[in-house]
Design a protein around this motif. Structure first.
Motif, PDB file in Angstrom:
ATOM      1  N   SER A   4       8.223  19.633  85.457  1.00 24.41           N
ATOM      2  CA  SER A   4       8.324  19.645  86.914  1.00 24.41           C
ATOM      3  C   SER A   4       8.200  21.070  87.434  1.00 24.41           C
ATOM      4  N   THR A   6       9.436  23.562  90.733  1.00 24.74           N
ATOM      5  CA  THR A   6      10.375  23.680  91.839  1.00 24.74           C
ATOM      6  C   THR A   6       9.640  24.181  93.071  1.00 24.74           C
ATOM      7  N   ARG A  28      18.890   7.598  95.453  1.00 32.46           N
ATOM      8  CA  ARG A  28      18.101   8.629  94.790  1.00 32.46           C
ATOM      9  C   ARG A  28      18.717   9.991  95.105  1.00 32.46           C
ATOM     10  N   SER A  31      15.989  15.357  95.753  1.00 32.88           N
ATOM     11  CA  SER A  31      14.768  15.792  95.073  1.00 32.88           C
ATOM     12  C   SER A  31      13.863  14.593  94.767  1.00 32.88           C
ATOM     13  N   GLN A  32      14.464  13.521  94.257  1.00 31.79           N
ATOM     14  CA  GLN A  32      13.682  12.310  93.964  1.00 31.79           C
ATOM     15  C   GLN A  32      13.111  11.715  95.243  1.00 31.79           C
ATOM     16  N   GLU A  35      10.131  13.800  96.374  1.00 34.42           N
ATOM     17  CA  GLU A  35       8.977  13.534  95.515  1.00 34.42           C
ATOM     18  C   GLU A  35       8.334  12.188  95.854  1.00 34.42           C
ATOM     19  N   MET A  36       9.170  11.173  96.052  1.00 35.85           N
ATOM     20  CA  MET A  36       8.662   9.837  96.362  1.00 35.85           C
ATOM     21  C   MET A  36       7.923   9.849  97.710  1.00 35.85           C
ATOM     22  N   LEU A  38       6.546  12.442  99.317  1.00 39.21           N
ATOM     23  CA  LEU A  38       5.303  13.209  99.193  1.00 39.21           C
ATOM     24  C   LEU A  38       4.238  12.411  98.455  1.00 39.21           C
ATOM     25  N   ASP A  39       4.630  11.755  97.384  1.00 41.13           N
ATOM     26  CA  ASP A  39       3.681  10.977  96.598  1.00 41.13           C
ATOM     27  C   ASP A  39       3.045   9.865  97.427  1.00 41.13           C
TER      28      ASP A  39
END
Length: 90
Positions: A4, A6, A28, A31-32, A35-36, A38-39
């Motif tokens: 990963s 940062t 979550r 951070s999770q 990420e989710m 953004l994805d």
């Protein structure tokens, strides 16, 4: 486990509160959750940025249409579609 990276981002307190609330609801970590989110959305944002760049490049080449031309073309297309639908219904 994947490696990963940062990333640090500065956000408003209101956005930080929304993120915390969402992360808690989604069970979550923040951070999770980031990420989710953004994805899910990065591809759309990249496509928008690419389309804007292409449009600006087109404009710089002088490939522009007057508003009246655009609306006339849309109206004609709409009329053709309505006529085709009427023919199908008949």
């Amino acid at each position: 486990m994947k490696k990963s990276v940062t990333i640090t981002a500065r956000v408003t307190p209101a956005l930080a509160k929304k993120l915390s609330s969402y992360a808690k609801t989604a069970k979550r970590t923040k951070s999770q959750a980031v990420e989710m989110i953004l994805d899910r959305h990065i591809d759309h944002e990249r496509a928008v940025a690419k389309a804007i760049s292409a449009g600006l490049a087109s404009a710089e080449r002088g490939e522009l249409y007057m508003t009246e031309e655009v609306f006339a073309a849309l109206k004609a297309k709409s009329e053709r579609r309505r006529r085709a639908q009427r023919r199908k219904a008949a």
